[in-house]
Write a protein that holds these residues in place. Structure first.
Motif, PDB file in Angstrom:
ATOM      1  N   ARG A  46      -8.397 -16.766   7.905  1.00 30.23           N
ATOM      2  CA  ARG A  46      -9.447 -15.775   8.190  1.00 30.23           C
ATOM      3  C   ARG A  46      -9.723 -14.889   6.961  1.00 30.23           C
ATOM      4  O   ARG A  46     -10.822 -14.371   6.818  1.00 30.23           O
ATOM      5  N   ASP A  47      -8.720 -14.738   6.079  1.00 32.22           N
ATOM      6  CA  ASP A  47      -8.944 -13.984   4.838  1.00 32.22           C
ATOM      7  C   ASP A  47      -9.918 -14.744   3.938  1.00 32.22           C
ATOM      8  O   ASP A  47     -10.847 -14.157   3.377  1.00 32.22           O
ATOM      9  N   VAL A  48      -9.670 -16.047   3.810  1.00 31.00           N
ATOM     10  CA  VAL A  48     -10.536 -16.882   2.970  1.00 31.00           C
ATOM     11  C   VAL A  48     -11.959 -16.869   3.534  1.00 31.00           C
ATOM     12  O   VAL A  48     -12.937 -16.757   2.786  1.00 31.00           O
ATOM     13  N   LEU A  74      -6.723  -6.662  -1.713  1.00 27.73           N
ATOM     14  CA  LEU A  74      -5.402  -7.169  -1.334  1.00 27.73           C
ATOM     15  C   LEU A  74      -5.180  -7.006   0.162  1.00 27.73           C
ATOM     16  O   LEU A  74      -5.257  -5.902   0.702  1.00 27.73           O
ATOM     17  N   ASP A  75      -4.916  -8.143   0.815  1.00 26.00           N
ATOM     18  CA  ASP A  75      -4.509  -8.112   2.215  1.00 26.00           C
ATOM     19  C   ASP A  75      -3.131  -7.431   2.280  1.00 26.00           C
ATOM     20  O   ASP A  75      -2.407  -7.392   1.279  1.00 26.00           O
ATOM     21  N   PHE A  76      -2.785  -6.887   3.427  1.00 32.39           N
ATOM     22  CA  PHE A  76      -1.543  -6.100   3.524  1.00 32.39           C
ATOM     23  C   PHE A  76      -0.387  -6.902   4.121  1.00 32.39           C
ATOM     24  O   PHE A  76       0.638  -7.115   3.465  1.00 32.39           O
ATOM     25  N   ASP A  77      -0.554  -7.357   5.358  1.00 32.27           N
ATOM     26  CA  ASP A  77       0.529  -8.074   6.044  1.00 32.27           C
ATOM     27  C   ASP A  77       0.664  -9.461   5.427  1.00 32.27           C
ATOM     28  O   ASP A  77      -0.216 -10.301   5.570  1.00 32.27           O
ATOM     29  N   GLY A  78       1.738  -9.697   4.732  1.00 35.44           N
ATOM     30  CA  GLY A  78       1.929 -10.953   4.003  1.00 35.44           C
ATOM     31  C   GLY A  78       2.044 -10.656   2.514  1.00 35.44           C
ATOM     32  O   GLY A  78       3.148 -10.624   1.969  1.00 35.44           O
ATOM     33  N   PRO A  79       0.935 -10.360   1.847  1.00 32.10           N
ATOM     34  CA  PRO A  79       1.008 -10.120   0.398  1.00 32.10           C
ATOM     35  C   PRO A  79       1.812  -8.865  -0.002  1.00 32.10           C
ATOM     36  O   PRO A  79       2.454  -8.860  -1.037  1.00 32.10           O
ATOM     37  N   VAL A  80       1.759  -7.806   0.806  1.00 35.32           N
ATOM     38  CA  VAL A  80       2.466  -6.571   0.434  1.00 35.32           C
ATOM     39  C   VAL A  80       3.806  -6.474   1.162  1.00 35.32           C
ATOM     40  O   VAL A  80       4.829  -6.147   0.567  1.00 35.32           O
ATOM     41  N   GLY A 106      -5.074 -13.124   0.001  1.00 39.87           N
ATOM     42  CA  GLY A 106      -4.736 -13.108   1.424  1.00 39.87           C
ATOM     43  C   GLY A 106      -3.937 -14.333   1.814  1.00 39.87           C
ATOM     44  O   GLY A 106      -3.915 -15.327   1.089  1.00 39.87           O
ATOM     45  N   ASP A 107      -3.280 -14.247   2.965  1.00 33.64           N
ATOM     46  CA  ASP A 107      -2.375 -15.331   3.374  1.00 33.64           C
ATOM     47  C   ASP A 107      -2.833 -16.045   4.643  1.00 33.64           C
ATOM     48  O   ASP A 107      -2.061 -16.795   5.228  1.00 33.64           O
ATOM     49  N   ALA A 108      -4.064 -15.808   5.078  1.00 32.33           N
ATOM     50  CA  ALA A 108      -4.534 -16.459   6.303  1.00 32.33           C
ATOM     51  C   ALA A 108      -5.914 -17.065   6.081  1.00 32.33           C
ATOM     52  O   ALA A 108      -6.685 -16.579   5.238  1.00 32.33           O
TER      53      ALA A 108
HETATM   54 MG    MG Z   1      -2.065 -11.293   6.095  1.00 36.04          MG
END
Ligand code: MG
Length: 228
Positions: free
Chosen positions: A183-185, A20-26, A179-181
């Protein structure tokens, strides 16, 4: 377009480890201490240390991009600037805005017997502060923030995802990354892990789809429901 509950359930069925990505999802890390302010204070720290702000870094408002810029121009300053940013991120998470449904994803994943690992370009110390302040410390199998003093560890580098899987003893085909970016994908793809693109702003679903996200969800609550 956002996935149907059935599509999400299908993607999540084999998953044992939720990354889980943090900034965005959490949470929105910089909702209370905005990024231009963080970037300004980081530059101030640099000037206070008697150093010049590198060319191109004067206008950068994204603190993580700024750290990368400074590190590229002045590798000798990487460690001190990263430490300064950790302090600012820790201040920021105390006034961060929780993402609706973000906490539910953590709880639903754990309740369904899955491991959750937080994988983020933010500092691990700041993430742990947030989790502790929100009573979520017991929900994470591990926190994998950017390696201190090494901005090259940040996504799209798959390194943090690989470290998370190694620590949990899981394989990519039993993992999902949320993730929400783009770069996550990209990091997910490089690590062999499919990504659920969390499209929290208009236009993001197209970007995440183009990057290769397995499915798109426009709400964390939808993902939580599919995990339950
Ligand atoms: Mg993020």
């Amino acid at each position: 377009m956002t996935a149907t509950p059935q599509q999400l359930a299908d993607v999540l069925r084999p998953v044992k480890n939720v990354l889980l990505d943090f900034d965005g999802p959490v949470c929105s890390v910089f909702a209370g201490l905005p990024v231009p302010e963080v970037a300004r204070r980081l530059r101030e720290d640099l000037s206070a240390a008697g150093e010049e702000v590198p060319a191109g870094a004067e206008e950068e408002t994204d603190p993580l991009a700024l750290l990368r810029l400074i590190s590229d121009a002045r590798p000798d300053l990487t460690e001190s600037m990263d430490a300064a940013l950790v302090a600012l991120e820790t201040e920021a998470v105390r006034v961060a805005r929780p993402t609706p449904g973000g906490e539910s994803v953590l709880r639903a994943a754990v309740r369904s017997g899955r491991l959750v690992s937080i994988v983020s370009n933010n500092s691990g110390a700041a993430i742990e502060t947030y989790l502790s302040e929100h009573g979520l410390s017991d929900y994470g199998a591990g926190v994998f923030g950017r390696a201190p003093g090494d901005p090259s560890s940040m996504k799209p580098n798959p390194r943090l995802l690989l470290e998370a899987m190694q620590a949990a003893g899981t394989r990519p085909d039993y993992c999902i990354f949320i993730g929400d970016a783009a770069r996550d994908v990209e990091a997910g793809e490089a690590a062999g892990v499919p990504t659920i693109g969390y499209a929290n702003k208009p236009g993001k679903d197209a970007k995440l789809t183009a990057a290769g996200a397995a499915v798109i969800a426009d709400s964390m609550g939808l993902i939580a429901a599919a995990l339950a």
